[in-house]
Design an enzyme around this catalytic site. Structure first.
Site, PDB file in Angstrom:
ATOM      1  N   HIS A  22       0.842  -1.205   0.000  1.00 39.39           N
ATOM      2  CA  HIS A  22       0.000   0.000   0.000  1.00 39.39           C
ATOM      3  C   HIS A  22       0.876   1.255   0.000  1.00 39.39           C
ATOM      4  CE1 HIS A  22      -3.661   2.369   1.319  1.00 39.39           C
ATOM      5  NE2 HIS A  22      -2.677   3.178   1.671  1.00 39.39           N
TER       6      HIS A  22
ATOM      7  N   HIS B  17       1.989   4.334  -3.052  1.00 40.58           N
ATOM      8  CA  HIS B  17       2.004   5.800  -2.919  1.00 40.58           C
ATOM      9  C   HIS B  17       3.210   6.425  -3.620  1.00 40.58           C
ATOM     10  CE1 HIS B  17      -1.381   7.076  -0.523  1.00 40.58           C
ATOM     11  NE2 HIS B  17      -1.162   6.142   0.393  1.00 40.58           N
TER      12      HIS B  17
END
Length: 195
Positions: free
Chosen positions: A147, A151
């Protein structure tokens, strides 16, 4: 120092982040501020783009997941002690059958959806002294790392949703970028009108 978290809609969240040089000024202070910011928002991970810096850096502290009674004692212990900064990371492998887990994001408060990810990763990264490491992670740790890695690649978890789910949350995302959200931490909104 707690920094404001950049909200959905800010262009910095869509940039592929740049590598960090060894002479980057006050990197240790930035990492400490990122941990403070993450803890202040009750997060388990935070990437530099989320504080407005398009650099290849994220921090993870998986301690909150250690209380999950469905996990083995071994995994609980591993999560309880996992706190790390990843500098210039590169995921080398993602393997295994994808599994769903309900994810959220500090830049997208109030939106949580099931996201499918591989359970195993191999990642190369540098620590604060710029020593290189290659490590393998699985389960929840792998998921948090994936995750945060997304980014720094300019990818948000909402990008991984079905087109139907994207349509359902479209107005909510537009509202977040305008500051229409109830986050209990400081945020910076790209489309908020100043009064």
């Amino acid at each position: 120092m707690i920094l404001p978290i950049v909200a959905y809609g800010d262009p910095v969240l869509r940039k592929k982040a740049a590598p960090i040089a060894k002479d980057f000024p006050e990197l240790d202070k930035l990492v400490a501020n990122m941990f403070d910011t993450m803890y202040g928002a009750s997060g388990v991970g935070l990437a530099a783009p989320q504080i407005g810096k398009a650099i290849r850096l994220f921090v993870v502290d998986a301690t909150p997941f250690a209380d999950d009674e469905d996990l083995s004692e071994e995994e609980q212990t591993r999560l309880k002690t996992f706190k790390k900064a990843f500098i210039n990371p590169e995921i080398l492998e993602e393997t295994g059958d994808e599994w769903a887990f309900n994810e959220g994001c500090l830049s997208i408060p109030g939106v949580n959806e099931d996201v499918f990810r591989c359970p195993n990763i191999k990642i190369k990264y540098q620590d604060l002294e710029f020593n290189e490491h290659i490590e393998e992670f699985d389960g929840l740790l792998a998921r948090v790392i994936q995750h945060e890695y997304d980014h720094i690649e300019g990818i948000l978890f909402t990008d991984k949703l079905s087109s139907l789910k994207k349509r359902i949350i479209k107005n909510k995302l537009a509202g977040i970028s305008k500051g229409k959200t109830n986050a209990d931490y400081r945020m910076r909104f790209p489309d908020k009108k100043m009064r």
